[in-house]
Design a protein around this motif. Sequence first.
Motif, PDB file in Angstrom:
ATOM      1  N   VAL A  10       0.845  -1.206   0.000  1.00 49.96           N
ATOM      2  CA  VAL A  10       0.000   0.000   0.000  1.00 49.96           C
ATOM      3  C   VAL A  10       0.877   1.251   0.000  1.00 49.96           C
ATOM      4  O   VAL A  10       0.608   2.207  -0.731  1.00 49.96           O
ATOM      5  N   VAL A  47      -5.311   1.740  -4.442  1.00 49.64           N
ATOM      6  CA  VAL A  47      -5.044   0.770  -3.382  1.00 49.64           C
ATOM      7  C   VAL A  47      -5.577  -0.604  -3.784  1.00 49.64           C
ATOM      8  O   VAL A  47      -4.974  -1.634  -3.474  1.00 49.64           O
ATOM      9  N   THR A  54     -10.842  -3.288  -0.724  1.00 49.36           N
ATOM     10  CA  THR A  54     -10.912  -1.888  -0.308  1.00 49.36           C
ATOM     11  C   THR A  54     -12.349  -1.392  -0.254  1.00 49.36           C
ATOM     12  O   THR A  54     -13.218  -1.872  -0.982  1.00 49.36           O
TER      13      THR A  54
END
Length: 83
Positions: A10, A47, A54
Amino acid sequence: MSCQGCVGAVKRVLGKMEGVESYDINLEEQKVTVKGNVQPEAVLQTVSKTGKKTSFWEAEAPAEPKTEPAPAKPAESVAVASS
């Protein structure tokens, strides 16, 4: 996110993302907070490219309600990444 490897993935994608000024990764709560001149949807998509699940999370309600809503700022984005 379940390990430091996930956190590293990330960090790599957010570090390369244009407009990101700063970010905070909380592995325990599995939350990522991003600040900068970015669109929330773009952060979520970026992400997501790490292979992590997510979604957006709601900010905590303010202690005192405001009489006038503040104008929305596209400069802040909040996303959560989890395994």
